[in-house]
Design an enzyme around this catalytic site. Sequence first.
Site, mmCIF file in Angstrom:
data_model
loop_
_atom_site.group_PDB
_atom_site.id
_atom_site.type_symbol
_atom_site.label_atom_id
_atom_site.label_comp_id
_atom_site.label_asym_id
_atom_site.label_seq_id
_atom_site.Cartn_x
_atom_site.Cartn_y
_atom_site.Cartn_z
ATOM 1 N N HIS A 196 -0.240 32.014 4.219
ATOM 2 C CA HIS A 196 -1.037 32.160 5.436
ATOM 3 C C HIS A 196 -0.255 32.981 6.452
ATOM 4 O O HIS A 196 0.970 32.869 6.517
ATOM 5 C CB HIS A 196 -1.366 30.785 6.042
ATOM 6 C CG HIS A 196 -2.505 30.834 6.987
ATOM 7 N ND1 HIS A 196 -2.330 31.129 8.325
ATOM 8 C CD2 HIS A 196 -3.838 30.670 6.796
ATOM 9 C CE1 HIS A 196 -3.522 31.125 8.911
ATOM 10 N NE2 HIS A 196 -4.449 30.851 8.013
ATOM 11 N N ASP A 223 -8.195 26.940 1.443
ATOM 12 C CA ASP A 223 -9.033 27.345 0.314
ATOM 13 C C ASP A 223 -8.548 26.800 -1.027
ATOM 14 O O ASP A 223 -9.208 26.989 -2.038
ATOM 15 C CB ASP A 223 -9.085 28.880 0.236
ATOM 16 C CG ASP A 223 -9.790 29.465 1.436
ATOM 17 O OD1 ASP A 223 -10.826 28.907 1.832
ATOM 18 O OD2 ASP A 223 -9.309 30.462 1.995
#
Length: 431
Positions: free
Chosen positions: A308, A366
Amino acid sequence: MTDTTKSATLSIGGQSVELPVLSPSVGPDVLDIRKLYAQAGVFTYDPGYTSTASCDSTITYIDGDEGVLLHRGYPIDQLASKSHYLEVCYLLLYGELPTAAQLEDFETRITRHTMIHEQMHNFFRGFRRDAHPMATMVGVVGAMSAFYHDSLDISDPWQREVASIRLIAKMPTIAAMAYKYSVGQPFVYPRNDLDYAANFLHMCFSVPAEKYEVNPILSRAMDRIFTLHADHEQNASTSTVRLASSSGANPFACIAAGIACLWGPAHGGANQACLEMLKEIGSVDRIPEFIARAKDKNDPFRLMGFGHRVYKNFDPRATVMKQSADEVLDLLGIEDNPLLQVAKELERIALQDDYFADKKLFPNVDFYSGIILEAMGFPTSMFTPIFALSRTVGWVSQWKEMISDPQMKIGRPRQLYLGATQRDYVDVENR
Ligand code: CMC
């Protein structure tokens, strides 16, 4: 916001420029370079905005090193376990948790806007049946500008409010219709006696030929997935919505731009890509092969659902999502789900590997969501539309915040030009 006691001095070309330092309510200080070009004749260079705050905001705060996500100050794990999606929508939109009466009023307003203009059904039918539901959503949400003329004037706070409610209320209907169209089933109208998540499941999974009862376990899990995706400060799609709206474009066009940006596999499209990757891995014994590929500089493969830009620690949404995956599969009586086994083992092996540890790559939101969504009966192509419908409230809240700011300016980045300098046109016969 401005801390007058702090400033930074930049020395450039023999001159010194004093730059103010702004202090946020929490988080690192921010160097204010708004007057830099006027004072020193230079721009800053920051592709991908890795060090640039594009706006100020009071909505969402992330501490990427600590793995903290707050909406209006409230931690995401508390909201996911104690609140529910429409209450979180209210919080994001209006800044405070609602009273019981405010919540009831808000839920009624959302419920009254769940149907879409009947003419829009024809618009859906123009798409190929095999269109990805995200393609359909980009088109249909943009087309809302052609149907709701009475909420396009962004200078009118009431029209902004109506546009916000319409977007949050109609997005599940549009996403469900995109799904129904792709599988060749009749569109299902919303049912206003159901809550937001249950209504979405009803519109996706019921058919006129049979009675459909929404499973409360699934609607609770759906609601939690919506909540975990509701907002995430200035990510790519939110910044897209802000940039599009900075020109004064109408809200439906701007949210369509956000949906288009979300679709990419580095952003919201990662949930579909992650489940496809877990299926491709297939069994625990093949994990080392894929870990090796992810580490290979010459192989473009990346572990989807990992890494991320902001989190250099566990994504707090992933932690809740992992618990949810266990709970949902357990409650549905799905034991020994092979994909969940692969995901857990992949996470375990990756977290022990120096490559992932050194680069601070952890599972993101996700990584586990697709396993839950598949267990609920959704095809992979619906994963990103579900992210889009959940994120609509975040986009809308950030859009409203920006439009209401009297200091709003059109977004217009500068560049480091490396192309040809001025030269004279050469006629085609002389080239
Ligand atoms: N697998 C393998 N290596 C990775 C991964 C990954 N998933 N993510 C980053 N890296 C490596 C990358 O190769 C780079 O290595 P090096 O420094 O040697 O060149 C380093 O880590 C930094 O990566 P980056 O691409 O410069 O980092 P970024 O902040 O620009 O990208 C990211 C963030 C999310 C796009 C990236 O981690 C990624 O592509 N992850 C997979 C896609 C994904 O899961 N996206 C969902 C994000 S969360 C949901 C959302 O908000 O959209």
